[in-house]
Design a protein around this motif. Structure first.
Motif, PDB file in Angstrom:
ATOM      1  N   PRO A   1     -54.091  -2.982  85.693  1.00  0.00           N
ATOM      2  CA  PRO A   1     -53.215  -4.151  85.888  1.00  0.00           C
ATOM      3  C   PRO A   1     -51.736  -3.863  85.642  1.00  0.00           C
ATOM      4  CG  PRO A   1     -55.166  -4.732  84.610  1.00  0.00           C
ATOM      5  CD  PRO A   1     -55.159  -3.246  84.716  1.00  0.00           C
ATOM      6  N   SER A   2     -51.426  -2.850  84.875  1.00  0.00           N
ATOM      7  CA  SER A   2     -50.023  -2.576  84.551  1.00  0.00           C
ATOM      8  C   SER A   2     -49.239  -2.032  85.737  1.00  0.00           C
ATOM      9  CB  SER A   2     -49.943  -1.576  83.392  1.00  0.00           C
ATOM     10  OG  SER A   2     -50.595  -0.356  83.725  1.00  0.00           O
ATOM     11  N   ILE A   3     -49.918  -1.570  86.795  1.00  0.00           N
ATOM     12  CA  ILE A   3     -49.215  -1.052  87.969  1.00  0.00           C
ATOM     13  C   ILE A   3     -49.634  -1.806  89.233  1.00  0.00           C
ATOM     14  CG2 ILE A   3     -48.865   1.257  87.017  1.00  0.00           C
ATOM     15  CD1 ILE A   3     -51.256   2.197  88.655  1.00  0.00           C
ATOM     16  N   GLY A   4     -50.109  -3.027  89.046  1.00  0.00           N
ATOM     17  CA  GLY A   4     -50.545  -3.815  90.186  1.00  0.00           C
ATOM     18  C   GLY A   4     -49.437  -4.699  90.723  1.00  0.00           C
ATOM     19  N   LEU A   5     -49.818  -5.750  91.410  1.00  0.00           N
ATOM     20  CA  LEU A   5     -48.856  -6.701  91.948  1.00  0.00           C
ATOM     21  C   LEU A   5     -48.135  -7.426  90.820  1.00  0.00           C
ATOM     22  CD1 LEU A   5     -50.995  -8.248  94.853  1.00  0.00           C
ATOM     23  CD2 LEU A   5     -49.235  -6.476  95.034  1.00  0.00           C
ATOM     24  N   GLU A   6     -46.928  -7.878  91.093  1.00  0.00           N
ATOM     25  CA  GLU A   6     -46.087  -8.594  90.133  1.00  0.00           C
ATOM     26  C   GLU A   6     -45.699  -7.735  88.935  1.00  0.00           C
ATOM     27  OE1 GLU A   6     -44.954 -11.253  91.201  1.00  0.00           O
ATOM     28  OE2 GLU A   6     -46.409 -11.676  92.785  1.00  0.00           O
ATOM     29  N   THR A   7     -45.729  -6.428  89.071  1.00  0.00           N
ATOM     30  CA  THR A   7     -45.310  -5.537  87.987  1.00  0.00           C
ATOM     31  C   THR A   7     -44.193  -4.633  88.478  1.00  0.00           C
ATOM     32  OG1 THR A   7     -46.938  -3.814  88.557  1.00  0.00           O
ATOM     33  CG2 THR A   7     -47.617  -5.530  87.000  1.00  0.00           C
ATOM     34  N   HIS A   8     -43.238  -4.393  87.616  1.00  0.00           N
ATOM     35  CA  HIS A   8     -42.132  -3.511  87.973  1.00  0.00           C
ATOM     36  C   HIS A   8     -42.585  -2.055  88.041  1.00  0.00           C
ATOM     37  CE1 HIS A   8     -39.317  -6.780  86.163  1.00  0.00           C
ATOM     38  NE2 HIS A   8     -39.621  -7.034  87.428  1.00  0.00           N
ATOM     39  N   ALA A   9     -43.589  -1.701  87.235  1.00  0.00           N
ATOM     40  CA  ALA A   9     -44.093  -0.327  87.272  1.00  0.00           C
ATOM     41  C   ALA A   9     -44.695  -0.001  88.634  1.00  0.00           C
ATOM     42  CB  ALA A   9     -45.130  -0.122  86.164  1.00  0.00           C
ATOM     43  N   GLY A  10     -45.442  -0.930  89.199  1.00  0.00           N
ATOM     44  CA  GLY A  10     -45.996  -0.692  90.531  1.00  0.00           C
ATOM     45  C   GLY A  10     -44.922  -0.559  91.585  1.00  0.00           C
ATOM     46  N   LEU A  11     -43.885  -1.400  91.486  1.00  0.00           N
ATOM     47  CA  LEU A  11     -42.782  -1.302  92.449  1.00  0.00           C
ATOM     48  C   LEU A  11     -42.048   0.023  92.313  1.00  0.00           C
ATOM     49  CD1 LEU A  11     -41.097  -2.779  94.612  1.00  0.00           C
ATOM     50  CD2 LEU A  11     -39.702  -3.702  92.760  1.00  0.00           C
ATOM     51  N   ILE A  12     -41.854   0.491  91.090  1.00  0.00           N
ATOM     52  CA  ILE A  12     -41.165   1.765  90.865  1.00  0.00           C
ATOM     53  C   ILE A  12     -41.967   2.916  91.462  1.00  0.00           C
ATOM     54  CG2 ILE A  12     -40.470   3.399  89.070  1.00  0.00           C
ATOM     55  CD1 ILE A  12     -39.738   0.967  87.344  1.00  0.00           C
ATOM     56  N   LEU A  13     -43.285   2.884  91.297  1.00  0.00           N
ATOM     57  CA  LEU A  13     -44.121   3.949  91.862  1.00  0.00           C
ATOM     58  C   LEU A  13     -44.029   3.976  93.383  1.00  0.00           C
ATOM     59  CD1 LEU A  13     -47.343   3.712  89.641  1.00  0.00           C
ATOM     60  CD2 LEU A  13     -45.518   5.435  89.551  1.00  0.00           C
TER      61      LEU A  13
ATOM     62  N   ALA B   1     -40.016  -5.150  97.933  1.00  0.00           N
ATOM     63  CA  ALA B   1     -39.902  -5.974  96.729  1.00  0.00           C
ATOM     64  C   ALA B   1     -40.363  -7.403  96.979  1.00  0.00           C
ATOM     65  CB  ALA B   1     -38.459  -5.963  96.230  1.00  0.00           C
ATOM     66  N   SER B   2     -40.079  -7.935  98.165  1.00  0.00           N
ATOM     67  CA  SER B   2     -40.501  -9.310  98.473  1.00  0.00           C
ATOM     68  C   SER B   2     -42.008  -9.417  98.648  1.00  0.00           C
ATOM     69  CB  SER B   2     -39.801  -9.794  99.749  1.00  0.00           C
ATOM     70  OG  SER B   2     -40.176  -9.009 100.869  1.00  0.00           O
ATOM     71  N   VAL B   3     -42.664  -8.328  99.006  1.00  0.00           N
ATOM     72  CA  VAL B   3     -44.121  -8.338  99.182  1.00  0.00           C
ATOM     73  C   VAL B   3     -44.838  -8.173  97.847  1.00  0.00           C
ATOM     74  CG1 VAL B   3     -46.062  -7.104 100.215  1.00  0.00           C
ATOM     75  CG2 VAL B   3     -43.997  -7.526 101.554  1.00  0.00           C
ATOM     76  N   LEU B   4     -44.334  -7.300  96.988  1.00  0.00           N
ATOM     77  CA  LEU B   4     -45.013  -7.004  95.727  1.00  0.00           C
ATOM     78  C   LEU B   4     -44.633  -7.954  94.608  1.00  0.00           C
ATOM     79  CD1 LEU B   4     -44.844  -3.094  95.660  1.00  0.00           C
ATOM     80  CD2 LEU B   4     -46.591  -4.581  96.637  1.00  0.00           C
ATOM     81  N   LEU B   5     -43.448  -8.555  94.684  1.00  0.00           N
ATOM     82  CA  LEU B   5     -42.982  -9.463  93.631  1.00  0.00           C
ATOM     83  C   LEU B   5     -42.783 -10.851  94.224  1.00  0.00           C
ATOM     84  CD1 LEU B   5     -40.277  -7.182  91.935  1.00  0.00           C
ATOM     85  CD2 LEU B   5     -42.690  -7.425  91.310  1.00  0.00           C
ATOM     86  N   THR B   6     -43.686 -11.747  93.904  1.00  0.00           N
ATOM     87  CA  THR B   6     -43.592 -13.120  94.423  1.00  0.00           C
ATOM     88  C   THR B   6     -43.260 -14.130  93.336  1.00  0.00           C
ATOM     89  OG1 THR B   6     -45.995 -13.392  94.152  1.00  0.00           O
ATOM     90  CG2 THR B   6     -45.192 -12.640  96.307  1.00  0.00           C
ATOM     91  N   GLU B   7     -43.495 -13.794  92.079  1.00  0.00           N
ATOM     92  CA  GLU B   7     -43.146 -14.700  90.988  1.00  0.00           C
ATOM     93  C   GLU B   7     -41.639 -14.655  90.746  1.00  0.00           C
ATOM     94  OE1 GLU B   7     -45.407 -13.775  87.562  1.00  0.00           O
ATOM     95  OE2 GLU B   7     -47.339 -14.264  88.474  1.00  0.00           O
ATOM     96  N   THR B   8     -41.056 -15.805  90.486  1.00  0.00           N
ATOM     97  CA  THR B   8     -39.598 -15.919  90.386  1.00  0.00           C
ATOM     98  C   THR B   8     -39.026 -15.058  89.266  1.00  0.00           C
ATOM     99  OG1 THR B   8     -39.703 -18.181  91.247  1.00  0.00           O
ATOM    100  CG2 THR B   8     -37.683 -17.531  90.095  1.00  0.00           C
ATOM    101  N   ASP B   9     -39.658 -15.070  88.110  1.00  0.00           N
ATOM    102  CA  ASP B   9     -39.093 -14.364  86.960  1.00  0.00           C
ATOM    103  C   ASP B   9     -39.151 -12.848  87.098  1.00  0.00           C
ATOM    104  OD1 ASP B   9     -38.573 -16.786  85.776  1.00  0.00           O
ATOM    105  OD2 ASP B   9     -40.459 -16.839  84.653  1.00  0.00           O
ATOM    106  N   SER B  10     -40.021 -12.324  87.931  1.00  0.00           N
ATOM    107  CA  SER B  10     -40.162 -10.874  88.065  1.00  0.00           C
ATOM    108  C   SER B  10     -39.405 -10.299  89.248  1.00  0.00           C
ATOM    109  CB  SER B  10     -41.646 -10.503  88.199  1.00  0.00           C
ATOM    110  OG  SER B  10     -42.195 -11.043  89.396  1.00  0.00           O
ATOM    111  N   GLN B  11     -38.760 -11.133  90.042  1.00  0.00           N
ATOM    112  CA  GLN B  11     -38.113 -10.668  91.261  1.00  0.00           C
ATOM    113  C   GLN B  11     -36.794  -9.964  90.968  1.00  0.00           C
ATOM    114  OE1 GLN B  11     -37.845 -14.281  93.546  1.00  0.00           O
ATOM    115  NE2 GLN B  11     -39.854 -13.994  94.484  1.00  0.00           N
ATOM    116  N   THR B  12     -36.340  -9.195  91.941  1.00  0.00           N
ATOM    117  CA  THR B  12     -35.050  -8.526  91.856  1.00  0.00           C
ATOM    118  C   THR B  12     -33.984  -9.369  92.553  1.00  0.00           C
ATOM    119  OG1 THR B  12     -35.533  -7.277  93.880  1.00  0.00           O
ATOM    120  CG2 THR B  12     -36.134  -6.259  91.786  1.00  0.00           C
ATOM    121  N   LEU B  13     -32.752  -8.930  92.463  1.00  0.00           N
ATOM    122  CA  LEU B  13     -31.651  -9.704  93.033  1.00  0.00           C
ATOM    123  C   LEU B  13     -31.758  -9.830  94.546  1.00  0.00           C
ATOM    124  CD1 LEU B  13     -28.453  -8.636  91.065  1.00  0.00           C
ATOM    125  CD2 LEU B  13     -29.364 -10.935  91.318  1.00  0.00           C
TER     126      LEU B  13
END
Length: 302
Positions: free
Chosen positions: A157-169, A239-251
């Motif tokens: 879960p630490s590298i799944g959706l809504e995680t910055h680690a998954g986006l970095i990978l 980023a828009s596909v992997l991060l959908t929650e408002t608090d975890s999104q990038t600029l």
């Protein structure tokens, strides 16, 4: 004591030709004109965005006349609006971009050193594969990336959706190829005699890499870090596909919410956010500017 005779014929002394505008323009003047035009062309979008961010009306209507109205209402609004968590978005962007750029430089340097200094089976195939993979745009793999990260999230879960680690990978996988090939050309400019002298003194590959090579290739490391940081800050699709929650999104993802509704688009606040988002990139560029020219050109010729 004798002295050399001075020439008495003044006709042999060269005279300065009078200034000729046509000759000057045909030789060097046109270059100045092209340079000025390119500078104006490059600065106009930046000036327009800054003017738009200072427009207190929140629209682009008054921005056609640059700096016709000036106010900081847009900056205050985007920083204090509870529905627009600008600072969390800004922090997420810096974290993701910073870790991605540092990891890209480190891993890319390791791969480039291996390709440049070591001879192993599959080396040429690996270099060709890096070049061929870069021919395909990343958007073609968006669906596959989503399914892969979603499946990995079920196991880790630490590298799944809504995680910055998954986006970095995901960013590391897309950036390592081209950056490795870019650093490979620069590593080839470093004489191998340095490696051989260090090996005679008993140094291994790890010591040569960390204590000698990294210092000599600092320009290309700075360039790769800057390019990776800029690309990560500006990236939107993945980023828009992997991060959908408002608090975890990038600029890049969060700011689009300000203009997603055409009827209530706050272009002034969007421009203010874009200006503030560009400040870290400008600061990093100014900090690394002494390395940029050497890093981009030294690896072009072996």
């Amino acid at each position: 004591m004798s002295t050399a005779a001075l020439p008495t014929d003044i006709s042999t002394i060269p005279t300065k030709r009078p200034f000729n505008f046509g000759r000057w323009f045909s030789q060097t003047g046109w270059r100045h004109v092209v340079g000025v035009v390119m500078v104006i062309f490059s600065l106009f979008p930046i000036i327009f965005v800054i003017s738009s961010s200072l427009n207190p009306n929140g629209t682009l209507t008054g921005s056609n006349a640059l700096f016709s109205t000036i106010g900081l209402d847009s900056y205050i609004r985007i920083l204090n609006d509870p529905q627009v968590p600008f600072m969390p978005w800004f922090g997420n962007t810096l974290i993701v971009a910073g870790i991605t750029s540092v990891a890209t430089v480190f891993l890319g340097a390791l791969a480039a050193y291996a390709f440049s200094r070591m001879r192993f089976k599959g080396r040429r195939f690996g270099l060709m594969s890096i070049v061929i993979v870069q021919m395909f745009p990343q958007i073609l793999a968006v669906v596959a990336i989503f399914l892969l990260v979603s499946t990995l999230g079920d196991w880790f879960p630490s590298i799944g959706l809504e995680t910055h680690a998954g986006l970095i990978l995901v960013y590391l996988g897309g950036a390592l190829g081209v950056n490795t090939y870019l650093m490979y050309g620069f590593f080839n400019t470093i004489p191998k005699d340095i490696d051989e002298a260090a090996k005679i003194d008993g140094a291994g590959h790890a010591r040569i890499f960390f204590t000698i090579i990294l210092r000599l290739v600092a320009p290309i490391l700075a360039v790769v870090a800057l390019l990776s940081f800029i690309a990560t800050v500006n990236e939107f699709v993945v980023a828009s596909v992997l991060l959908t929650e408002t608090d975890s999104q990038t600029l890049a993802v969060g700011l689009t919410k300000l203009v997603s509704n055409p009827r209530y688009a706050d272009w002034s606040a969007f421009s203010a956010g874009a200006v503030m988002a560009a400040l870290p990139v400008v600061a990093l560029f100014l900090f690394l500017q002494k390395y940029i020219v050497g890093g981009l050109t030294a690896g072009a010729v072996k």
